[in-house]
Enzyme design. Structure first.
Site, PDB file in Angstrom:
ATOM      1  N   ASP A 124       0.792  -1.231   0.000  1.00 31.94           N
ATOM      2  CA  ASP A 124       0.000   0.000   0.000  1.00 31.94           C
ATOM      3  C   ASP A 124       0.829   1.288   0.000  1.00 31.94           C
ATOM      4  O   ASP A 124       1.783   1.423   0.760  1.00 31.94           O
ATOM      5  CB  ASP A 124      -0.866   0.069   1.260  1.00 31.94           C
ATOM      6  CG  ASP A 124      -1.739  -1.146   1.436  1.00 31.94           C
ATOM      7  OD1 ASP A 124      -1.661  -2.065   0.623  1.00 31.94           O
ATOM      8  OD2 ASP A 124      -2.493  -1.169   2.420  1.00 31.94           O
ATOM      9  N   TRP A 135      -3.451  -9.231  -4.136  1.00 33.22           N
ATOM     10  CA  TRP A 135      -2.915 -10.223  -3.208  1.00 33.22           C
ATOM     11  C   TRP A 135      -2.838 -11.633  -3.763  1.00 33.22           C
ATOM     12  O   TRP A 135      -1.989 -12.401  -3.368  1.00 33.22           O
ATOM     13  CB  TRP A 135      -3.718 -10.193  -1.907  1.00 33.22           C
ATOM     14  CG  TRP A 135      -3.338  -9.044  -1.036  1.00 33.22           C
ATOM     15  CD1 TRP A 135      -4.105  -7.966  -0.727  1.00 33.22           C
ATOM     16  CD2 TRP A 135      -2.085  -8.844  -0.374  1.00 33.22           C
ATOM     17  NE1 TRP A 135      -3.413  -7.105   0.083  1.00 33.22           N
ATOM     18  CE2 TRP A 135      -2.168  -7.626   0.319  1.00 33.22           C
ATOM     19  CE3 TRP A 135      -0.908  -9.568  -0.299  1.00 33.22           C
ATOM     20  CZ2 TRP A 135      -1.128  -7.113   1.085  1.00 33.22           C
ATOM     21  CZ3 TRP A 135       0.146  -9.071   0.460  1.00 33.22           C
ATOM     22  CH2 TRP A 135       0.030  -7.855   1.136  1.00 33.22           C
TER      23      TRP A 135
END
Length: 496
Positions: free
Chosen positions: A51, A303
């Site tokens: 992130d 992910w």
């Protein structure tokens, strides 16, 4: 945000280990040359990032912090890496800004944001401890913009603290405000709101917005800002089920449009919609540039992805910074920052031609660090579909295909790299073909592709893994002819 917390800790630990094993299971064939490190996207020289954190313009620099594991381990303990720039394209990499060191952040430094507090660059972040079961909001302050002094915990949550992370702070109406991603006792996603006069003593203001069973079990990485008098709430929900062409990735990032003022409830006018429709886009964060533009950056990964680049010592990258706005229909519009225009080479490929039915034309032979602006004149075309490919040869299977389906009014992106464990999958977005032209602004940077449709009304972003011979960009109409014009540039940036 953290991989080990995306479902149950045991399940995600297993998933992350599988990711790592898949990434290490292959080796680049000796006969292949690959150039996967990006030119004009922010990525670590070494180690892992996810992130974007702490995006801010402060004292003459754009600062980007990021979730970082120096050992290139996806499920490893997270730090905050740090880079700064004068233009959001040439990045200077600085020492790690935050590392686990205190009782409340010893298991990791999760996501957060940055503010200018009395002239000092100040970070608010999630510290993680107790085997990831405690997530608390903490503050660190810098006098020089490089070295940070931790001030400890400033916000805690009563009850279960294991889903309470990613604070995004801003100043409004004489107070500081922060939104934090969370989960209800019924395991539904929500965003909590707090306020403070001094940034250290915070008061709980309630739930800004909450989901139902259709919007997932956890809302990560909230962002909250105003455009054109409307308040935009961006979230990254986990647990959405695929709905036709929507929600095809493991997790999504999308937005609501509504109205809010301090001491009032957030009234949503337009429900959740995805921001980007490619394979890889997550955990957006935005900030204001000095000229008032709202800039958004996201993690250009997902992910469940296979991070093929990790065999070369690094993993993960960010999107091109994007200028975002709201059009008259309440839709978020994303465009690449205008600074990239100054990085184009003066030598351009330009042409305008008609391609006959089922003929294939190579537009560019070596696409490494490029921007390709392509426009289709739909009034002077008869085809049922248009295929754009980035491959060794257009007829071969492995590579990337963009497919404009005229009958479905959708743009599809398909990628296929079997030798790196990346199966053939596609993503798509609806496009308006009632217009006279379809324009695509395509950015290819070594191991990524970002496609901006019709001046940013839609975007598709995906990671790609071509070898150096798989970079031929071609176009072909299907069952008819197409009128196509093209301008292409190489993008030159020097990251330090």
């Amino acid at each position: 945000m953290e991989c080990l917390l995306q479902k149950t800790k045991i399940t995600m630990l297993s998933n992350c280990l599988i990711l790592l094993m898949v990434g290490q299971a292959f080796s680049i064939p000796k006969t292949e040359e690959v150039t996967w490190y990006p030119t004009y996207h922010l990525a670590p020289h070494k180690g892992w990032i996810n992130d974007p954190n702490g995006l801010i313009y402060h004292n003459g620099y754009y600062h980007a912090f990021f979730q970082h594991n120096p050992e290139n381990i996806p499920e490893g303990t997270k730090h905050w890496g740090h880079a700064r720039s004068h233009d959001m394209l040439n990045w200077e990499y600085l020492p790690i800004a935050l590392s686990p060191s205190l009782e409340d952040d010893i298991d990791g430094i999760f996501s957060g944001s940055a503010v200018n507090l009395n002239g000092k660059l100040t970070l608010i972040y999630t510290g993680v401890s107790d085997n990831l079961n405690k997530q608390r909001q903490m503050v660190a302050i810098s006098s020089d913009g490089v070295n940070f002094e931790k001030k400890g915990v400033v916000i805690t949550k009563e009850g279960d603290e294991s889903y309470f992370r990613d604070p995004k702070a801003w100043f409004q109406n004489g107070s500081w405000w922060v939104v934090i991603g969370s989960q209800t006792t019924d395991k539904l996603g929500e965003v909590l709101l707090y306020s403070s006069k001094d940034f250290f003593n915070w008061t709980y203001q309630g739930v800004l917005a909450g989901g139902n069973g259709s919007l997932g079990y956890m809302w990560e990485c909230p962002d909250f800002f105003t455009i054109n008098g409307k308040q935009i709430l961006v979230i990254s929900p986990q647990g959405l089920e695929q709905d036709g062409f929507n929600y095809q990735n493991l997790y999504q990032t999308g937005y609501f449009v509504g109205n809010w003022q301090p001491e009032q409830n957030y009234t949503i006018e337009k429900g959740f919609r995805e921001i980007d429709h490619g394979h890889d886009f997550y955990a957006s964060q935005s900030f204001l540039a000095p000229d008032g533009r709202r800039i958004q950056i996201s993690w250009l990964d997902m992910w469940e992805s296979v991070f093929a680049e990790n065999v070369t010592g690094w993993s993960g990258m960010f999107t091109i910074p994007r200028e975002i706005s709201l059009n008259e229909f309440g839709d978020l519009v994303s465009k690449p920052i205008r600074e990239i225009i100054g990085k184009r080479t003066p030598n351009t490929d330009i042409f305008d031609t008609i391609i006959s039915s089922n003929q294939m034309l190579t537009l560019k032979n070596n696409v490494f660090s490029s921007e390709i602006l392509i426009e289709f004149n739909l009034l002077n075309s008869s085809c049922k579909a248009i295929q754009l490919s980035l491959k060794e040869e257009p007829t071969r299977d492995e590579g990337v295909v963009l497919y404009v389906d005229i009958e479905l009014s959708r743009l599809f992106m398909e990628r296929y790299y079997p030798k790196y464990g990346i199966d053939k999958t596609n993503r798509s977005v609806a496009i308006d073909l009632s217009l006279s032209k379809l324009s695509l602004d395509i950015f290819v940077d070594s191991s990524s592709i970002e496609v901006f449709v019709n001046d940013g009304i839609a975007v598709m972003s995906s990671r790609i893994y071509p070898n150096n011979n798989q970079r031929k960009f071609s176009v072909a109409p299907v069952d008819g002819f197409v009128n196509v014009s093209l301008t292409s540039y190489d993008i030159n940036v020097n990251n330090q």
